[in-house]
Design a protein around this motif. Structure first.
Motif, mmCIF file in Angstrom:
data_model
loop_
_atom_site.group_PDB
_atom_site.id
_atom_site.type_symbol
_atom_site.label_atom_id
_atom_site.label_comp_id
_atom_site.label_asym_id
_atom_site.label_seq_id
_atom_site.Cartn_x
_atom_site.Cartn_y
_atom_site.Cartn_z
ATOM 1 N N GLU A 119 92.915 -57.082 -39.114
ATOM 2 C CA GLU A 119 91.757 -56.400 -39.699
ATOM 3 C C GLU A 119 90.460 -56.845 -39.016
ATOM 4 N N GLN A 120 90.367 -58.124 -38.727
ATOM 5 C CA GLN A 120 89.194 -58.617 -38.001
ATOM 6 C C GLN A 120 89.095 -57.962 -36.636
ATOM 7 N N GLN A 121 90.245 -57.856 -35.960
ATOM 8 C CA GLN A 121 90.261 -57.303 -34.612
ATOM 9 C C GLN A 121 89.791 -55.847 -34.592
ATOM 10 N N VAL A 122 90.365 -55.012 -35.460
ATOM 11 C CA VAL A 122 90.001 -53.595 -35.433
ATOM 12 C C VAL A 122 88.583 -53.373 -35.952
ATOM 13 N N LEU A 123 88.147 -54.200 -36.897
ATOM 14 C CA LEU A 123 86.784 -54.073 -37.414
ATOM 15 C C LEU A 123 85.768 -54.462 -36.338
ATOM 16 N N GLY A 136 81.120 -48.139 -33.117
ATOM 17 C CA GLY A 136 81.346 -46.729 -33.391
ATOM 18 C C GLY A 136 82.396 -46.063 -32.522
ATOM 19 N N ARG A 137 83.160 -46.841 -31.767
ATOM 20 C CA ARG A 137 84.161 -46.233 -30.874
ATOM 21 C C ARG A 137 85.238 -45.514 -31.684
ATOM 22 N N PRO A 138 85.806 -44.447 -31.150
ATOM 23 C CA PRO A 138 86.801 -43.650 -31.881
ATOM 24 C C PRO A 138 88.065 -44.444 -32.210
ATOM 25 N N ILE A 139 88.714 -44.045 -33.287
ATOM 26 C CA ILE A 139 89.937 -44.720 -33.733
ATOM 27 C C ILE A 139 91.025 -44.645 -32.661
ATOM 28 N N ALA A 140 91.123 -43.499 -31.985
ATOM 29 C CA ALA A 140 92.147 -43.353 -30.947
ATOM 30 C C ALA A 140 91.949 -44.381 -29.831
ATOM 31 N N ARG A 141 90.696 -44.652 -29.489
ATOM 32 C CA ARG A 141 90.416 -45.634 -28.431
ATOM 33 C C ARG A 141 90.765 -47.046 -28.898
ATOM 34 N N ALA A 196 94.487 -47.500 -28.783
ATOM 35 C CA ALA A 196 94.985 -47.728 -27.431
ATOM 36 C C ALA A 196 94.718 -49.156 -26.972
ATOM 37 N N GLU A 197 93.561 -49.703 -27.365
ATOM 38 C CA GLU A 197 93.187 -51.055 -26.929
ATOM 39 C C GLU A 197 94.036 -52.140 -27.581
ATOM 40 N N VAL A 198 94.474 -51.898 -28.827
ATOM 41 C CA VAL A 198 95.245 -52.931 -29.539
ATOM 42 C C VAL A 198 96.737 -52.592 -29.629
ATOM 43 N N PHE A 199 97.134 -51.497 -28.932
ATOM 44 C CA PHE A 199 98.543 -51.101 -28.877
ATOM 45 C C PHE A 199 99.139 -50.824 -30.255
ATOM 46 N N LEU A 200 98.371 -50.094 -31.069
ATOM 47 C CA LEU A 200 98.826 -49.669 -32.390
ATOM 48 C C LEU A 200 98.660 -48.158 -32.493
ATOM 49 N N VAL A 249 95.787 -48.242 -37.348
ATOM 50 C CA VAL A 249 94.391 -48.692 -37.241
ATOM 51 C C VAL A 249 93.604 -48.222 -38.450
ATOM 52 N N ARG A 250 93.796 -46.956 -38.862
ATOM 53 C CA ARG A 250 93.105 -46.440 -40.054
ATOM 54 C C ARG A 250 93.451 -47.274 -41.284
ATOM 55 N N ASN A 251 94.728 -47.653 -41.410
ATOM 56 C CA ASN A 251 95.150 -48.468 -42.555
ATOM 57 C C ASN A 251 94.456 -49.828 -42.549
ATOM 58 N N HIS A 252 94.379 -50.460 -41.382
ATOM 59 C CA HIS A 252 93.700 -51.758 -41.282
ATOM 60 C C HIS A 252 92.214 -51.620 -41.614
#
Length: 201
Positions: free
Chosen positions: A145-149, A155-160, A163-167, A172-175
């Motif tokens: 959660e810390q990582q994705v936050l 403001g980068r898109p969720i899709a990006r 891709a960066e965290v391999f999820l 990512v939305r759930n986190h």
């Protein structure tokens, strides 16, 4: 003499700290490092008694650098000296093995006393920050959660981010949703700001 290593990314701050501390008869600065990456290397070379460590530095922050210093020179005591008096930073620093945490606007005599106390094996924590940490509690965010936050703060898109965290984007939305709930924020931007202010990310 108590041998000191100063770690701060601002040369003026290192110079000012060094000048103040060397006014004391029992303190001597034996080395400096301008970033967290160099901290462990300098600690291995110098084996200082006390390392005064900043928190916010480029690339490797003071918490990770504390781990590196202690791995390189286990007898060294680390005293965090920072502008950022955030409870999350305090907990992170102590968990990393720091022996003390003091803010940069402390009077010079308090800083010198903190160095001596840490060198003597005592733990030193700024009293106001210790109280805030006690009432704010531990960081409720998981590492993921810390990582994705942290990645979403600009403001980068969720899709990006995915891709960066391999999820997957859904994960990512759930986190992010979980982090928003834990910070009682209205959206991910507010969650990131609140978590940053508390030193959680």
């Amino acid at each position: 003499m108590i041998r000191l290593l100063l770690v701060d990314d601002q040369a003026l701050v290192r110079g000012a700290l060094g000048a103040l501390l060397e006014l004391e008869d029992d303190l001597v600065v034996v080395g400096e490092a301008g970033d967290g990456d160099a901290a462990g290397i300098r600690a291995a070379e110098l084996t200082p008694d006390v390392c005064l460590m900043d928190i916010q530095m480029p690339r490797t922050d003071g918490i990770e650098a504390t781990r590196a210093v202690l791995a390189a020179s286990p007898a060294t005591r680390v005293l965090i000296v920072t502008t950022f008096a955030r409870p999350g930073y305090l907990r992170g620093a102590l968990d990393a093995g720091a022996s003390g945490f003091i803010v940069k606007d402390a009077p010079p005599e308090r800083l010198a006393d903190a160095v001596r106390r840490v060198h003597a094996g005592l733990r030193v924590v700024d009293s106001a920050l210790a109280e805030a940490s006690l009432f704010d509690g531990a960081n409720p965010l998981t590492e993921r959660e810390q990582q994705v936050l942290r990645l979403s703060a600009d403001g980068r898109p969720i899709a990006r981010i995915a891709a960066e965290v391999f999820l997957s984007a859904g994960t990512v939305r759930n986190h992010l949703s979980s982090a928003i709930g834990k910070t009682s924020a209205a959206n991910r931007a507010e969650a990131a700001r609140l978590a940053h202010d508390k030193g959680w990310i």
